[in-house]
Write a protein that holds these residues in place. Structure first.
Motif, short mmCIF file in Angstrom:
data_model
loop_
_atom_site.label_atom_id
_atom_site.label_comp_id
_atom_site.label_asym_id
_atom_site.label_seq_id
_atom_site.Cartn_x
_atom_site.Cartn_y
_atom_site.Cartn_z
N SER A 395 0.85 -1.20 0.00
CA SER A 395 0.00 0.00 0.00
C SER A 395 0.88 1.25 0.00
O SER A 395 1.83 1.35 0.79
N ALA A 413 -2.76 3.61 -3.51
CA ALA A 413 -2.66 2.46 -4.41
C ALA A 413 -2.34 1.22 -3.59
O ALA A 413 -1.43 1.22 -2.77
N GLU A 414 -3.15 0.15 -3.81
CA GLU A 414 -2.93 -1.11 -3.12
C GLU A 414 -2.84 -2.22 -4.15
O GLU A 414 -3.66 -2.29 -5.08
N ALA A 415 -1.84 -3.10 -3.98
CA ALA A 415 -1.64 -4.18 -4.95
C ALA A 415 -0.82 -5.29 -4.31
O ALA A 415 -0.20 -5.13 -3.26
N LEU A 424 -3.92 -5.50 -8.69
CA LEU A 424 -4.53 -4.46 -7.87
C LEU A 424 -5.63 -5.05 -6.99
O LEU A 424 -6.46 -5.84 -7.46
N SER A 425 -5.64 -4.65 -5.72
CA SER A 425 -6.71 -5.13 -4.83
C SER A 425 -8.01 -4.38 -5.08
O SER A 425 -9.09 -4.89 -4.81
N GLN A 426 -7.90 -3.16 -5.61
CA GLN A 426 -9.06 -2.35 -5.96
C GLN A 426 -8.59 -1.28 -6.94
O GLN A 426 -7.39 -0.99 -7.02
N PRO A 427 -9.49 -0.68 -7.68
CA PRO A 427 -9.08 0.37 -8.63
C PRO A 427 -8.39 1.52 -7.91
O PRO A 427 -8.73 1.86 -6.77
N ILE A 428 -7.41 2.12 -8.57
CA ILE A 428 -6.77 3.31 -8.03
C ILE A 428 -7.58 4.54 -8.46
O ILE A 428 -7.73 4.78 -9.65
#
Length: 436
Positions: A395, A413-415, A424-428
């Protein structure tokens, strides 16, 4: 006579024992001549030992050797002569305080210097050589042997590094680089049979060189090395420190001025000669004000491979790290003229198959292009990568970024970084121009 077993020292001990006089004095003259003595890798030709009792308790001793072939193809010594008036005492045995050593030629050139020493009936002995001329400098050596073991100490004063490299047939740098510098130091080696303990201190002073194309250069560099080693049941355990406090080195495109940013490298570990393994238990490379790198590792010294290596690097001032290390490597790119602040940390683990894990930590990192093309406001977080398919969540949070004058708001940003994939864990979501 020719034999492979006797040595000059054995013959000398026999001669001194024969001429020793207890309580009575008589003029005695004795001599031995040996056509050849040889061992593995070395040979002595034309050795002669003679002595004449000069006065009560004194012995005029002379040793002459026509030629000595040194081991490991180190060259030959021609016409070696040792003279001394030895004195007998019950406490010291035979003692020489003002001997003379002369050689007509040797790998170190002609030599004339003083020597002293003693030999006792119990077999203990000591020899001190003072003023041996080597590589335009002076070396002093002391050798001793007793029932509890042997020792050797050597001190060097202002040896010319270029001459020393030529003498040892070591090509440190190309001949046309004009290598300068002097070596001063001290080494102690001791043991019972083979070497078991080592202590050494060396200083390289005024080191300098310059390549013909101008891409490599050094000026007025001072280096100091301190090292200790001891033979244990595990192997050779050692600790060492290299210090570079003064002088500048340029290696295109990098330039380091140690006067402003002194460098220190320390290594502790064990060398396992039977397994050809070098284990580093603790290592630290510090470039003052720029970064520190600590680590441990295990290395196969026969194949030159890494068995295990863990490195952790930290830069408390990202701006100085950029100016010193990163910016020279980025010349010609869009990132070659930036201002940075904040702290950066990196962790890397390598095994026999290559990189296994890596991590990056950012703490208050900011950067801006001095040409106003892009910038990054305060940024914090961490990124972790591993070779396996399954990784941990990374993160990064920033207070904003800009590109060509367009400024964004804060975003995260999380990945997951694993193997050769980024998931990616969720869209940035980036707030920008009143939208996202």
């Amino acid at each position: 006579m020719k034999h492979a077993t006797p040595t000059i020292g054995w013959l000398l001990a026999l001669l001194l024992g024969l001429v020793r006089c207890d309580g009575a004095f008589a003029a005695v003259g004795l001599s031995f001549a040996v056509a050849e003595i040889q061992g593995e890798g070395w040979r002595i030709e034309g050795a002669q030992i003679s002595s004449v009792s000069a006065a009560r308790g004194d012995l005029d001793l002379s040793i002459a050797v026509a030629q000595v072939e040194l081991p490991d193809a180190r060259g030959t010594v021609e016409r070696l002569e040792l003279d001394c008036v030895a004195t007998w005492s019950d406490s010291d045995g035979w003692r020489c305080d003002k001997g003379q050593w002369r050689t007509e030629s040797s790998p170190w050139g002609p030599q004339t210097f003083a020597w002293s020493g003693y030999w006792r009936p119990d077999g203990s002995l000591r020899i001190d050589l003072d003023g041996v001329r080597v590589a335009d400098g002076v070396v002093s050596v002391s050798l001793s042997n007793a029932s509890d073991g042997w020792s050797m100490t050597a001190s060097a004063h202002r040896l010319a590094i270029a001459d020393l490299a030529n003498l040892m047939a070591v090509e440190m740098l190309p001949a046309d680089w004009g290598l300068l510098g002097r070596l001063n130091g001290h080494v102690e080696l001791s043991g019972r049979t083979g070497p078991a303990r080592l202590r050494t201190e060396w200083v390289v002073d005024q080191l300098g060189f310059a390549s013909q194309d101008g891409t490599q250069a050094a000026e007025e560099v001072v280096l100091r090395v301190d090292a200790n080693a001891a033979l244990t049941a595990e192997g050779w355990r050692f600790d060492s420190v290299l210090r570079w406090p003064v002088g500048g080195v340029y290696s295109e495109p990098f330039f380091v001025d140690a006067t402003a940013t002194p460098l220190t490298l320390s290594l502790d570990g064990v060398w396992l000669p039977d397994k050809a393994l070098l284990n580093i238990d603790s290592g630290l490379l510090s470039l003052a004000g720029a970064f520190d790198i600590s680590g441990t590792g295990s290395f196969d010294t026969v194949n030159g491979t890494v068995q295990a290596l863990t490195l952790a690097a930290h830069a408390g001032d990202a701006g100085q790290l950029y100016d010193l290390i990163l910016q020279p490597a980025l010349i010609g790119t869009a990132a070659d003229d930036m201002a940075l602040s904040g702290a950066i940390g990196v962790v890397l683990h390598v095994d026999e198959s290559g990189p296994q894990q890596a991590g990056l930590t950012l703490n208050g990192l900011t950067l801006s292009d001095r040409k106003a093309r892009f910038s990054l406001s305060r940024t914090d977080g961490s990124v972790a990568w591993q070779r396996e398919d399954q990784g941990n969540l990374s993160s990064i949070t920033t207070q904003g970024a800009s590109l060509l004058g367009i400024q964004s708001g804060p975003f995260t940003a999380e990945a997951v970084f694993a193997a050769d994939r980024i998931v990616l864990s969720q869209p940035i979501v980036i707030p920008i121009l009143g939208g996202q």
